[in-house]
Design a protein around this motif. Structure first.
Motif, PDB file in Angstrom:
ATOM      1  N   ASN A  47      34.316  41.711  34.247  1.00  0.00           N
ATOM      2  CA  ASN A  47      35.667  41.426  35.171  1.00  0.00           C
ATOM      3  C   ASN A  47      34.951  41.610  36.637  1.00  0.00           C
ATOM      4  O   ASN A  47      34.435  41.761  37.175  1.00  0.00           O
ATOM      5  CB  ASN A  47      36.720  42.806  34.490  1.00  0.00           C
ATOM      6  N   ILE A  48      36.113  41.830  37.424  1.00  0.00           N
ATOM      7  CA  ILE A  48      35.904  41.332  39.374  1.00  0.00           C
ATOM      8  C   ILE A  48      37.151  42.964  39.640  1.00  0.00           C
ATOM      9  O   ILE A  48      38.283  42.577  39.025  1.00  0.00           O
ATOM     10  CB  ILE A  48      36.669  40.247  39.460  1.00  0.00           C
ATOM     11  N   LEU A  49      36.059  43.828  39.933  1.00  0.00           N
ATOM     12  CA  LEU A  49      37.488  44.657  40.192  1.00  0.00           C
ATOM     13  C   LEU A  49      37.357  45.281  41.818  1.00  0.00           C
ATOM     14  O   LEU A  49      36.494  44.320  42.868  1.00  0.00           O
ATOM     15  CB  LEU A  49      36.106  46.182  39.846  1.00  0.00           C
ATOM     16  N   HIS A  50      38.731  45.386  42.357  1.00  0.00           N
ATOM     17  CA  HIS A  50      38.535  45.234  43.401  1.00  0.00           C
ATOM     18  C   HIS A  50      39.374  46.944  43.787  1.00  0.00           C
ATOM     19  O   HIS A  50      40.073  47.268  43.231  1.00  0.00           O
ATOM     20  CB  HIS A  50      39.984  44.562  43.854  1.00  0.00           C
ATOM     21  N   THR A  51      38.752  47.462  44.280  1.00  0.00           N
ATOM     22  CA  THR A  51      39.199  49.180  44.529  1.00  0.00           C
ATOM     23  C   THR A  51      38.807  49.196  46.417  1.00  0.00           C
ATOM     24  O   THR A  51      37.329  49.203  46.577  1.00  0.00           O
ATOM     25  CB  THR A  51      38.335  50.275  43.694  1.00  0.00           C
TER      26      THR A  51
ATOM     27  N   GLY B 290      47.921  30.932  44.039  1.00  0.00           N
ATOM     28  CA  GLY B 290      47.232  32.310  44.116  1.00  0.00           C
ATOM     29  C   GLY B 290      45.986  32.200  43.286  1.00  0.00           C
ATOM     30  O   GLY B 290      45.167  33.943  42.990  1.00  0.00           O
ATOM     31  N   VAL B 291      45.649  31.895  42.978  1.00  0.00           N
ATOM     32  CA  VAL B 291      44.103  31.578  42.089  1.00  0.00           C
ATOM     33  C   VAL B 291      42.965  31.399  43.123  1.00  0.00           C
ATOM     34  O   VAL B 291      42.796  29.727  43.989  1.00  0.00           O
ATOM     35  CB  VAL B 291      43.944  30.813  41.196  1.00  0.00           C
ATOM     36  N   HIS B 292      41.934  31.523  42.895  1.00  0.00           N
ATOM     37  CA  HIS B 292      41.001  31.076  43.830  1.00  0.00           C
ATOM     38  C   HIS B 292      39.693  30.942  42.591  1.00  0.00           C
ATOM     39  O   HIS B 292      38.969  31.923  42.254  1.00  0.00           O
ATOM     40  CB  HIS B 292      40.437  32.043  45.597  1.00  0.00           C
ATOM     41  N   VAL B 293      38.638  29.697  42.631  1.00  0.00           N
ATOM     42  CA  VAL B 293      37.904  29.777  42.179  1.00  0.00           C
ATOM     43  C   VAL B 293      36.391  29.838  43.267  1.00  0.00           C
ATOM     44  O   VAL B 293      36.370  29.370  44.023  1.00  0.00           O
ATOM     45  CB  VAL B 293      37.849  28.434  41.359  1.00  0.00           C
ATOM     46  N   VAL B 294      35.755  30.803  43.002  1.00  0.00           N
ATOM     47  CA  VAL B 294      34.495  31.208  44.077  1.00  0.00           C
ATOM     48  C   VAL B 294      33.075  31.005  43.476  1.00  0.00           C
ATOM     49  O   VAL B 294      32.775  32.016  42.787  1.00  0.00           O
ATOM     50  CB  VAL B 294      34.196  32.390  44.450  1.00  0.00           C
ATOM     51  N   ALA B 295      32.046  30.255  44.167  1.00  0.00           N
ATOM     52  CA  ALA B 295      30.777  29.936  43.140  1.00  0.00           C
ATOM     53  C   ALA B 295      29.668  30.712  44.602  1.00  0.00           C
ATOM     54  O   ALA B 295      30.055  31.428  45.370  1.00  0.00           O
ATOM     55  CB  ALA B 295      30.240  28.930  43.775  1.00  0.00           C
TER      56      ALA B 295
ATOM     57  N   ASN C 119      42.698  36.621  42.258  1.00  0.00           N
ATOM     58  CA  ASN C 119      43.942  36.582  43.159  1.00  0.00           C
ATOM     59  C   ASN C 119      43.771  36.424  44.427  1.00  0.00           C
ATOM     60  O   ASN C 119      42.973  36.372  45.478  1.00  0.00           O
ATOM     61  CB  ASN C 119      44.613  37.123  42.332  1.00  0.00           C
ATOM     62  N   ASP C 120      44.779  35.964  45.434  1.00  0.00           N
ATOM     63  CA  ASP C 120      45.065  36.480  46.620  1.00  0.00           C
ATOM     64  C   ASP C 120      44.774  37.333  47.634  1.00  0.00           C
ATOM     65  O   ASP C 120      43.055  37.420  48.397  1.00  0.00           O
ATOM     66  CB  ASP C 120      46.369  35.706  47.251  1.00  0.00           C
ATOM     67  N   LYS C 121      44.693  38.655  46.762  1.00  0.00           N
ATOM     68  CA  LYS C 121      44.408  39.322  46.566  1.00  0.00           C
ATOM     69  C   LYS C 121      42.879  39.818  47.369  1.00  0.00           C
ATOM     70  O   LYS C 121      42.484  40.363  48.041  1.00  0.00           O
ATOM     71  CB  LYS C 121      45.041  41.068  46.438  1.00  0.00           C
ATOM     72  N   ILE C 122      42.174  40.002  46.099  1.00  0.00           N
ATOM     73  CA  ILE C 122      40.525  39.574  46.355  1.00  0.00           C
ATOM     74  C   ILE C 122      40.139  39.356  46.799  1.00  0.00           C
ATOM     75  O   ILE C 122      38.756  39.180  47.791  1.00  0.00           O
ATOM     76  CB  ILE C 122      40.478  39.966  44.936  1.00  0.00           C
ATOM     77  N   TYR C 123      40.326  37.992  46.929  1.00  0.00           N
ATOM     78  CA  TYR C 123      39.749  36.769  47.742  1.00  0.00           C
ATOM     79  C   TYR C 123      39.626  37.490  49.226  1.00  0.00           C
ATOM     80  O   TYR C 123      38.913  36.868  49.658  1.00  0.00           O
ATOM     81  CB  TYR C 123      41.055  35.290  47.807  1.00  0.00           C
ATOM     82  N   SER C 124      40.750  37.749  49.820  1.00  0.00           N
ATOM     83  CA  SER C 124      40.822  38.600  51.121  1.00  0.00           C
ATOM     84  C   SER C 124      39.646  39.172  51.036  1.00  0.00           C
ATOM     85  O   SER C 124      39.268  39.305  52.102  1.00  0.00           O
ATOM     86  CB  SER C 124      42.144  38.262  51.273  1.00  0.00           C
ATOM     87  N   SER C 125      39.324  40.496  50.643  1.00  0.00           N
ATOM     88  CA  SER C 125      38.727  41.435  50.655  1.00  0.00           C
ATOM     89  C   SER C 125      37.129  40.666  50.443  1.00  0.00           C
ATOM     90  O   SER C 125      36.900  41.277  50.822  1.00  0.00           O
ATOM     91  CB  SER C 125      38.983  42.283  49.590  1.00  0.00           C
TER      92      SER C 125
ATOM     93  N   VAL D 134      36.471  37.807  51.308  1.00  0.00           N
ATOM     94  CA  VAL D 134      35.721  36.899  52.623  1.00  0.00           C
ATOM     95  C   VAL D 134      35.236  37.495  54.014  1.00  0.00           C
ATOM     96  O   VAL D 134      34.809  37.710  54.166  1.00  0.00           O
ATOM     97  CB  VAL D 134      36.728  35.367  52.730  1.00  0.00           C
ATOM     98  N   LYS D 135      36.134  39.077  53.389  1.00  0.00           N
ATOM     99  CA  LYS D 135      36.189  39.933  54.802  1.00  0.00           C
ATOM    100  C   LYS D 135      34.928  40.432  54.369  1.00  0.00           C
ATOM    101  O   LYS D 135      33.892  40.902  55.598  1.00  0.00           O
ATOM    102  CB  LYS D 135      36.850  41.176  54.664  1.00  0.00           C
ATOM    103  N   LYS D 136      34.023  40.651  53.338  1.00  0.00           N
ATOM    104  CA  LYS D 136      32.524  41.744  53.375  1.00  0.00           C
ATOM    105  C   LYS D 136      31.896  40.739  52.824  1.00  0.00           C
ATOM    106  O   LYS D 136      30.768  41.693  53.297  1.00  0.00           O
ATOM    107  CB  LYS D 136      33.014  42.085  51.790  1.00  0.00           C
ATOM    108  N   LEU D 137      32.179  39.385  53.249  1.00  0.00           N
ATOM    109  CA  LEU D 137      31.052  38.530  53.353  1.00  0.00           C
ATOM    110  C   LEU D 137      30.990  37.653  54.678  1.00  0.00           C
ATOM    111  O   LEU D 137      30.357  37.223  54.900  1.00  0.00           O
ATOM    112  CB  LEU D 137      30.930  37.173  52.207  1.00  0.00           C
ATOM    113  N   PHE D 138      31.343  38.304  55.138  1.00  0.00           N
ATOM    114  CA  PHE D 138      31.808  37.295  56.539  1.00  0.00           C
ATOM    115  C   PHE D 138      30.401  37.568  57.741  1.00  0.00           C
ATOM    116  O   PHE D 138      30.610  38.677  57.571  1.00  0.00           O
ATOM    117  CB  PHE D 138      33.546  37.617  57.317  1.00  0.00           C
TER     118      PHE D 138
END
Length: 115
Positions: free
Chosen positions: A16-20, A84-89, A103-109, A111-115
């Motif tokens: 699972n991918i967690l988002h906290t 609203g679904v993103h597939v990321v390698a 999902n969009d919410k996790i994707y947004s976080s 991208v910010k963490k990996l910028f």
């Protein structure tokens, strides 16, 4: 149908991918997680129709070329991409590779963490 928020292929498949609190991580066990941040991630690429066809990046080539995935059956799922679904390698600095669906919410976080 929403995003699975899971590793769908490669290393850590099925986890699972967690988002906290804006931190995105892979739950490798009940108590252990791997944070997806600049310290651990070498590079990442959003896999979509264009990257599926061109596969010009190293990460994309590794996945699309089947280095870790074998047959290209998973590619069929990408063409039926839901909103609203993103597939990321993800290519980790330790050489591991994961394909995640988020999902969009996790994707947004992420991208910010990996910028």
């Amino acid at each position: 149908m929403g995003a699975k928020n899971k590793v769908i292929a490669g290393d850590y498949q099925g986890k699972n991918i967690l988002h906290t609190f804006g931190i995105v991580s892979i739950a490798t066990s009940l108590t252990k997680t791997i944070d997806l941040n600049k310290d651990l991630v070498e590079e990442y690429e959003v896999i979509d129709e264009s990257s599926r066809k061109s596969a010009t990046s190293a990460v994309g080539r590794a996945f699309v070329g089947g280095v870790i995935l074998g047959p290209v059956g998973w590619l069929a799922g990408l063409s039926a991409k839901s909103k609203g679904v993103h597939v990321v390698a993800i290519q980790f600095k330790d050489g591991k590779k994961s394909l995640i669906e988020i999902n969009d919410k996790i994707y947004s976080s992420l991208v910010k963490k990996l910028f």
